[in-house]
Design a protein around this motif. Structure first.
Motif, PDB file in Angstrom:
ATOM      1  N   MET A  51       0.810  -1.226   0.000  1.00  0.00           N
ATOM      2  CA  MET A  51       0.000   0.000   0.000  1.00  0.00           C
ATOM      3  C   MET A  51       0.843   1.276   0.000  1.00  0.00           C
ATOM      4  O   MET A  51       0.350   2.353  -0.353  1.00  0.00           O
ATOM      5  CB  MET A  51      -0.929   0.011   1.232  1.00  0.00           C
ATOM      6  CG  MET A  51      -2.051  -1.031   1.167  1.00  0.00           C
ATOM      7  SD  MET A  51      -2.973  -1.151   2.726  1.00  0.00           S
ATOM      8  CE  MET A  51      -4.053   0.284   2.600  1.00  0.00           C
ATOM      9  N   CYS A  52       2.091   1.169   0.414  1.00  0.00           N
ATOM     10  CA  CYS A  52       2.977   2.342   0.513  1.00  0.00           C
ATOM     11  C   CYS A  52       3.118   3.007  -0.864  1.00  0.00           C
ATOM     12  O   CYS A  52       3.291   2.341  -1.870  1.00  0.00           O
ATOM     13  CB  CYS A  52       4.348   1.898   1.035  1.00  0.00           C
ATOM     14  SG  CYS A  52       5.582   3.201   1.003  1.00  0.00           S
ATOM     15  N   THR A  53       3.047   4.338  -0.885  1.00  0.00           N
ATOM     16  CA  THR A  53       3.136   5.045  -2.175  1.00  0.00           C
ATOM     17  C   THR A  53       4.571   5.425  -2.511  1.00  0.00           C
ATOM     18  O   THR A  53       4.836   6.024  -3.548  1.00  0.00           O
ATOM     19  CB  THR A  53       2.278   6.320  -2.152  1.00  0.00           C
ATOM     20  OG1 THR A  53       2.650   7.103  -1.008  1.00  0.00           O
ATOM     21  CG2 THR A  53       0.796   5.996  -2.079  1.00  0.00           C
ATOM     22  N   ASN A  54       5.493   5.124  -1.620  1.00  0.00           N
ATOM     23  CA  ASN A  54       6.873   5.542  -1.837  1.00  0.00           C
ATOM     24  C   ASN A  54       7.840   4.421  -1.480  1.00  0.00           C
ATOM     25  O   ASN A  54       8.845   4.629  -0.806  1.00  0.00           O
ATOM     26  CB  ASN A  54       7.132   6.790  -0.963  1.00  0.00           C
ATOM     27  CG  ASN A  54       8.367   7.523  -1.400  1.00  0.00           C
ATOM     28  OD1 ASN A  54       8.835   7.357  -2.534  1.00  0.00           O
ATOM     29  ND2 ASN A  54       8.922   8.327  -0.509  1.00  0.00           N
ATOM     30  N   ARG A  55       7.501   3.197  -1.935  1.00  0.00           N
ATOM     31  CA  ARG A  55       8.275   2.023  -1.559  1.00  0.00           C
ATOM     32  C   ARG A  55       9.645   2.020  -2.246  1.00  0.00           C
ATOM     33  O   ARG A  55       9.756   2.382  -3.410  1.00  0.00           O
ATOM     34  CB  ARG A  55       7.478   0.777  -1.975  1.00  0.00           C
ATOM     35  CG  ARG A  55       7.953  -0.499  -1.369  1.00  0.00           C
ATOM     36  CD  ARG A  55       6.983  -1.642  -1.610  1.00  0.00           C
ATOM     37  NE  ARG A  55       6.903  -2.037  -3.005  1.00  0.00           N
ATOM     38  CZ  ARG A  55       5.766  -2.099  -3.699  1.00  0.00           C
ATOM     39  NH1 ARG A  55       4.620  -1.774  -3.136  1.00  0.00           N
ATOM     40  NH2 ARG A  55       5.778  -2.476  -4.965  1.00  0.00           N
ATOM     41  N   ARG A  60       8.702  -0.526   2.769  1.00  0.00           N
ATOM     42  CA  ARG A  60       7.809   0.641   2.825  1.00  0.00           C
ATOM     43  C   ARG A  60       8.562   1.827   3.422  1.00  0.00           C
ATOM     44  O   ARG A  60       9.566   1.650   4.130  1.00  0.00           O
ATOM     45  CB  ARG A  60       6.555   0.323   3.637  1.00  0.00           C
ATOM     46  CG  ARG A  60       6.793   0.099   5.112  1.00  0.00           C
ATOM     47  CD  ARG A  60       5.525  -0.426   5.766  1.00  0.00           C
ATOM     48  NE  ARG A  60       5.847  -1.314   6.856  1.00  0.00           N
ATOM     49  CZ  ARG A  60       5.627  -1.028   8.147  1.00  0.00           C
ATOM     50  NH1 ARG A  60       5.085   0.123   8.478  1.00  0.00           N
ATOM     51  NH2 ARG A  60       5.940  -1.882   9.085  1.00  0.00           N
ATOM     52  N   CYS A  61       8.025   3.044   3.153  1.00  0.00           N
ATOM     53  CA  CYS A  61       8.791   4.238   3.547  1.00  0.00           C
ATOM     54  C   CYS A  61       8.551   4.642   4.991  1.00  0.00           C
ATOM     55  O   CYS A  61       9.365   5.334   5.591  1.00  0.00           O
ATOM     56  CB  CYS A  61       8.467   5.396   2.607  1.00  0.00           C
ATOM     57  SG  CYS A  61       6.818   6.098   2.888  1.00  0.00           S
ATOM     58  N   CYS A  62       7.408   4.228   5.544  1.00  0.00           N
ATOM     59  CA  CYS A  62       7.027   4.593   6.928  1.00  0.00           C
ATOM     60  C   CYS A  62       6.690   6.079   7.079  1.00  0.00           C
ATOM     61  O   CYS A  62       6.466   6.547   8.195  1.00  0.00           O
ATOM     62  CB  CYS A  62       8.095   4.219   7.962  1.00  0.00           C
ATOM     63  SG  CYS A  62       8.409   2.468   8.042  1.00  0.00           S
ATOM     64  N   ARG A  63       6.672   6.852   5.998  1.00  0.00           N
ATOM     65  CA  ARG A  63       6.404   8.285   6.118  1.00  0.00           C
ATOM     66  C   ARG A  63       5.210   8.755   5.284  1.00  0.00           C
ATOM     67  O   ARG A  63       4.593   9.764   5.591  1.00  0.00           O
ATOM     68  CB  ARG A  63       7.641   9.096   5.680  1.00  0.00           C
ATOM     69  CG  ARG A  63       8.772   9.090   6.692  1.00  0.00           C
ATOM     70  CD  ARG A  63       9.924   9.972   6.231  1.00  0.00           C
ATOM     71  NE  ARG A  63      10.403   9.597   4.914  1.00  0.00           N
ATOM     72  CZ  ARG A  63      11.331   8.648   4.708  1.00  0.00           C
ATOM     73  NH1 ARG A  63      11.881   8.019   5.719  1.00  0.00           N
ATOM     74  NH2 ARG A  63      11.721   8.352   3.485  1.00  0.00           N
ATOM     75  N   CYS A  64       4.888   8.048   4.198  1.00  0.00           N
ATOM     76  CA  CYS A  64       3.799   8.513   3.332  1.00  0.00           C
ATOM     77  C   CYS A  64       2.470   8.415   4.103  1.00  0.00           C
ATOM     78  O   CYS A  64       2.405   7.836   5.182  1.00  0.00           O
ATOM     79  CB  CYS A  64       3.729   7.690   2.050  1.00  0.00           C
ATOM     80  SG  CYS A  64       3.160   5.993   2.290  1.00  0.00           S
ATOM     81  N   LYS A  65       1.445   8.997   3.517  1.00  0.00           N
ATOM     82  CA  LYS A  65       0.161   9.037   4.227  1.00  0.00           C
ATOM     83  C   LYS A  65      -0.373   7.620   4.501  1.00  0.00           C
ATOM     84  O   LYS A  65      -0.894   7.342   5.582  1.00  0.00           O
ATOM     85  CB  LYS A  65      -0.854   9.840   3.393  1.00  0.00           C
ATOM     86  CG  LYS A  65      -2.070  10.201   4.191  1.00  0.00           C
ATOM     87  CD  LYS A  65      -2.651  11.538   3.793  1.00  0.00           C
ATOM     88  CE  LYS A  65      -3.695  11.944   4.817  1.00  0.00           C
ATOM     89  NZ  LYS A  65      -4.516  13.065   4.401  1.00  0.00           N
ATOM     90  N   SER A  66      -0.210   6.746   3.498  1.00  0.00           N
ATOM     91  CA  SER A  66      -0.688   5.370   3.691  1.00  0.00           C
ATOM     92  C   SER A  66       0.022   4.715   4.876  1.00  0.00           C
ATOM     93  O   SER A  66      -0.604   4.107   5.745  1.00  0.00           O
ATOM     94  CB  SER A  66      -0.445   4.559   2.415  1.00  0.00           C
ATOM     95  OG  SER A  66      -0.746   3.206   2.637  1.00  0.00           O
ATOM     96  N   CYS A  67       1.350   4.858   4.916  1.00  0.00           N
ATOM     97  CA  CYS A  67       2.135   4.242   5.998  1.00  0.00           C
ATOM     98  C   CYS A  67       1.745   4.819   7.356  1.00  0.00           C
ATOM     99  O   CYS A  67       1.538   4.058   8.313  1.00  0.00           O
ATOM    100  CB  CYS A  67       3.629   4.457   5.779  1.00  0.00           C
ATOM    101  SG  CYS A  67       4.313   3.364   4.515  1.00  0.00           S
ATOM    102  N   THR A  68       1.642   6.143   7.466  1.00  0.00           N
ATOM    103  CA  THR A  68       1.362   6.735   8.778  1.00  0.00           C
ATOM    104  C   THR A  68      -0.060   6.405   9.244  1.00  0.00           C
ATOM    105  O   THR A  68      -0.282   6.129  10.418  1.00  0.00           O
ATOM    106  CB  THR A  68       1.573   8.268   8.782  1.00  0.00           C
ATOM    107  OG1 THR A  68       0.914   8.811   7.653  1.00  0.00           O
ATOM    108  CG2 THR A  68       3.041   8.617   8.727  1.00  0.00           C
TER     109      THR A  68
HETATM  110 ZN   LIG Z   1       4.995   4.638   2.699  1.00  0.00          ZN
END
Ligand SMILES: [Zn+2]
Length: 340
Positions: A51-55, A60-68
């Motif tokens: 789901m991460c938009t910035n993988r 995963r990035c842990c910072r994008c809106k999906s991750c947070t």
């Molecule tokens: Zn992310």
């Protein structure tokens, strides 16, 4: 790499990491393996990366809106369906309406819109057929994840359209690694849980470590059981009733107490046959178990194991579990072989 904080399941991690790296994600996955083995944990990690938009690669990035939003359990692009409390079936309506609605819209914040169905084996045939409709023409952004303890109740048509991800039992080394981590992380955990006891009860299943280490009552019940066993074998009715309360059939949380009973008896048999210094699982009760072995005797204990094992195996399917357990406990109190 994704999954780096999770122990074990290395083959599966490699497989899912490759999928995430190439970005060739399927529309349907089935995570399967015994209860407590970590299906939900691994599926959630996989889903979060998908789901991460910035993988980056598989991570995963842990910072994008999906991750947070996922971190705070607030991401509306993820729908989790499970059987309602106390219900043994996931209704066809929930599958048809909830899933259809969820996948009819593109994701708001995430790269994928995901539905996780927990205990998917609780979907009856009608529900599985309703799910099949979504499987047949899924929108590009949709991912359906089914978690199931066993594939036996799942329709062939469902299985053949999903990627099967099988979780295997962990090694004792992996179990001990988690046990050590848990002991380091918290002082509230049951400190008298020994590595031998953890390995034996876990039997390769990570979730069982939490079951005994997060619950001080488990160790207390085990202690009480050790005190009650001699009286139980003497046929004392009062003691039998107290063991009945400990097993607490209605709660359905009797796995550990059954395990304790079986492993106490097995240890008592080993001590009766091979002597006081033999290696046993419940070394903290060595004296009491040695005495039990001496008073009850190897062959009667062996018969008792058979009786307990048969009762335990049938308990989940037994409509009158309390009666079955009561019968089992009465048999254990009988001195003659005819009781068995
Ligand atoms: Zn992310």
């Amino acid at each position: 790499m994704a999954f780096e904080n999770l122990l074990g399941q290395n083959e599966l991690k490699d497989k899912l990491n490759r999928v995430l790296e190439t970005g060739k994600l399927g529309h349907a996955y089935m995570f399967t393996g015994e209860r407590g083995i970590g299906k939900k944990t691994f599926a959630r990690e996989f889903v979060a990366a998908a789901m991460c938009t910035n993988r980056t690669g598989s991570k995963r990035c842990c910072r994008c809106k999906s991750c947070t939003l996922l971190e705070s359990d607030n991401n509306s692009d993820l729908l989790v369906i499970s059987a309602d409390d106390g219900k043994s079936v996931i209704s066809v309506d929930r599958i048809r309406d909830d899933i259809r609605e969820a996948v009819s819209k593109a994701p708001n914040f995430s790269a994928k819109r995901v539905v996780i169905v927990e205990q998917a084996e609780k979907m009856n045939e009608a529900a599985q057929n309703a799910l099949l409709k979504t499987f047949e023409e899924p929108p590009e952004y949709a991912m359906i994840i089914l978690l199931c303890d066993s594939l036996l109740q799942m329709l062939e048509t469902i299985k053949s359209r999903a990627v099967i991800v099988e979780l295997k039992r962990n090694t004792d080394g992996e179990i001990l690694e988690k046990y050590r981590k848990k002991r380091e992380e918290s002082t509230h955990l049951a400190q008298d849980v020994t590595p031998e006891l953890v390995c034996s009860y876990a039997d390769g299943i990570m979730g069982r470590i939490d079951e005994i280490m997060n619950d001080g009552d488990a160790m207390e019940s085990r202690k009480r059981l050790s005190e009650l066993l001699p009286g139980l074998f003497e046929g004392n009715i009062e003691v039998k009733n107290r063991v009945m309360e400990l097993i607490d059939v209605k709660s359905k949380k009797y796995d550990f107490i059954f395990f304790s009973m079986i492993s106490f008896i097995r240890d008592a048999m080993v001590l009766a046959r091979f002597g006081m210094r033999t290696k046993i699982i419940n070394a903290d009760y060595r004296d009491a178990l040695h005495a039990l072995g001496g008073s009850v005797g190897y062959y009667r204990l062996k018969d008792a194991l058979g009786v307990i094992d048969a009762c335990y195996k049938n308990l989940a399917q037994n409509a009158n579990g309390e009666l079955a357990v009561d019968n089992m406990l009465i048999k254990l109190g009988m001195r003659t072989a005819s009781g068995y």
